[in-house]
Write an enzyme that holds these catalytic residues in place. Structure first.
Site, PDB file in Angstrom:
ATOM      1  N   SER A   1      43.135  41.167  32.505  1.00 18.97           N
ATOM      2  CA  SER A   1      43.653  41.355  33.390  1.00 18.97           C
ATOM      3  C   SER A   1      45.626  42.001  33.364  1.00 18.97           C
ATOM      4  O   SER A   1      45.439  42.945  32.736  1.00 18.97           O
ATOM      5  CB  SER A   1      43.681  40.529  34.749  1.00 18.97           C
TER       6      SER A   1
ATOM      7  N   ASP B   1      33.673  42.073  40.518  1.00 18.25           N
ATOM      8  CA  ASP B   1      35.316  41.920  40.790  1.00 18.25           C
ATOM      9  C   ASP B   1      35.815  42.596  42.270  1.00 18.25           C
ATOM     10  O   ASP B   1      36.039  43.746  41.990  1.00 18.25           O
ATOM     11  CB  ASP B   1      36.018  42.108  39.055  1.00 18.25           C
TER      12      ASP B   1
ATOM     13  N   HIS C   1      36.598  38.291  39.548  1.00 18.77           N
ATOM     14  CA  HIS C   1      38.124  38.282  38.650  1.00 18.77           C
ATOM     15  C   HIS C   1      38.692  37.283  37.858  1.00 18.77           C
ATOM     16  O   HIS C   1      39.274  37.399  36.863  1.00 18.77           O
ATOM     17  CB  HIS C   1      38.759  38.727  39.569  1.00 18.77           C
TER      18      HIS C   1
END
Length: 381
Positions: free
Chosen positions: A147, A212, A241
């Protein structure tokens, strides 16, 4: 206006757990630094590193005696080492790698305040420690960015020409693009991964969930399209996510990637061989050249041809062929593709901690979320 927007973007990007999920203490008997509230392990070193920005960050190094590669892991947002500790040790065990994880400035027990430039200094300090303290070479290093962690990972990747590989886990195109579907890069944006990924020369694996809700899967797909050295991506159907580690395909694909990377020559080796034998053709179909290759001496036979190396680095299909020709040593290593068999063959002590279910439980218990805070912050803005 630009300065204000830049500050706003930086504010959205960093949300360290408050309070930190762990403390750091020093054992009186051994003098070793330990993470609080976790069982001390002899295969884990805990240390504090000083960055060029003057901050002191906490890092952990998980040692695996059978490892030939080292993973430098940059975690996501809203997480710190206390939450990632068990996940790091399990990944090291399952993947057969050494693993270094670190906290960004202002995260956990690291000093300072988080910023884009500080995270670049943080990963640089962690990499320097790998080189100087553990003797890890650039060509034996894989950068893993999750991320927001994809930002510092790619920043370092473009500065390491002999890097072995990169893994991008739910990566972002840029900080601003997480919030707004902009079509161009603005100077005040942060983590401009979209502009850096074409500069990475080593193989890149991208993993992203199709559902996500924080960083749309289009981020991962666009980054993969821009890669020079594409490795077969993993689009986890239904994954969001924060839960990709719960999917069995996650570990299987990572293990397959590590096995392929171990067999590929590093960039430095390819360059040296090209210099040693400049007359060796790369793309010729000449029959006589093929004969010459097949009639080389035993030493040359043991080496992978330059053409094959070139094809294996440019083609996922060639990598699959390379994997099928793995030698007996590679076959003897643990295979995540046969997780059930591996569990049955391990001894009792390893079986207790070498469980994918346990890794999944850790992810569930931590409840990791990397940039989930971006949405409410963006709404307020």
């Amino acid at each position: 206006m630009g300065s204000a927007t830049s500050s706003m973007a930086a504010k959205f990007a960093f949300f360290p757990p408050d309070p930190p999920s762990y403390g750091v203490n020093v054992e009186e008997t051994t003098g070793k630094m330990r993470i609080s509230d976790v069982l001390p392990r002899e295969d884990v070193d805990v240390m504090k590193l000083t960055t060029k920005k003057g901050n002191e960050i906490v890092a952990v190094f998980v040692k695996n005696p059978s490892a030939s590669l080292t993973l430098l892991y940059s975690h996501g947002n809203a997480a710190d080492l206390g939450q990632m500790y068990h996940i790091f040790t399990e990944l090291s065990l399952h993947l057969g790698v050494n693993l270094m994880g670190y906290d960004y400035s202002g995260y956990g027990q690291s000093t300072g305040k988080p910023s884009e430039q500080d995270t670049y200094a943080d990963i640089e300090a962690a990499y320097k420690c790998l080189e100087e303290k553990y003797g890890v070479k650039e060509e034996d290093t894989i950068l893993y960015g999750q991320s927001v962690g994809s930002g510092p990972a790619l920043e370092l990747a473009v500065r390491l020409p002999n890097l072995r590989a990169v893994v991008l886990h739910s990566p972002i195109l840029s900080g601003l693009r997480v919030m707004y579907p902009v079509k161009r890069t603005f100077w005040f944006d942060i983590y401009k991964n979209i502009d850096k990924i074409p500069l990475v020369n080593c193989p890149v694996l991208v993993i992203h969930g199709t559902e996500d809700e924080v960083v749309d899967v289009s981020h991962g797909k666009q980054l993969w399209e821009l890669c020079k050295e594409k490795y077969e991506p993993l689009w986890l159907k239904g994954g969001n996510h924060c839960n990709l580690e719960l999917y069995p395909e996650y570990l299987r694909h990572l293990k397959k990637f590590i096995a392929a990377i171990e067999k590929l020559p590093c960039v430095q080796e390819v360059t040296e061989q090209a210099t040693d034998k400049p007359e060796s053709p790369l793309k010729t179909a000449d029959h006589n050249t093929e004969k010459a290759r097949t009639s080389t001496d035993q030493k040359e036979k043991s080496r992978t041809s330059t053409g094959q190396r070139e094809k294996s680095r440019l083609s996922t299909d060639s990598r699959e062929k390379a994997r099928t020709s793995t030698d007996k040593r590679e076959k003897s290593r643990r295979s995540i593709d046969r997780t059930g068999k591996a569990r049955n063959s391990t001894d009792q002590s390893e079986r207790a901690r070498n469980s994918f279910d346990r890794l999944g439980d850790m992810v569930r218990s931590v409840g990791l979320c990397n940039v989930d805070c971006l949405r409410p912050a963006a709404s307020e803005a």
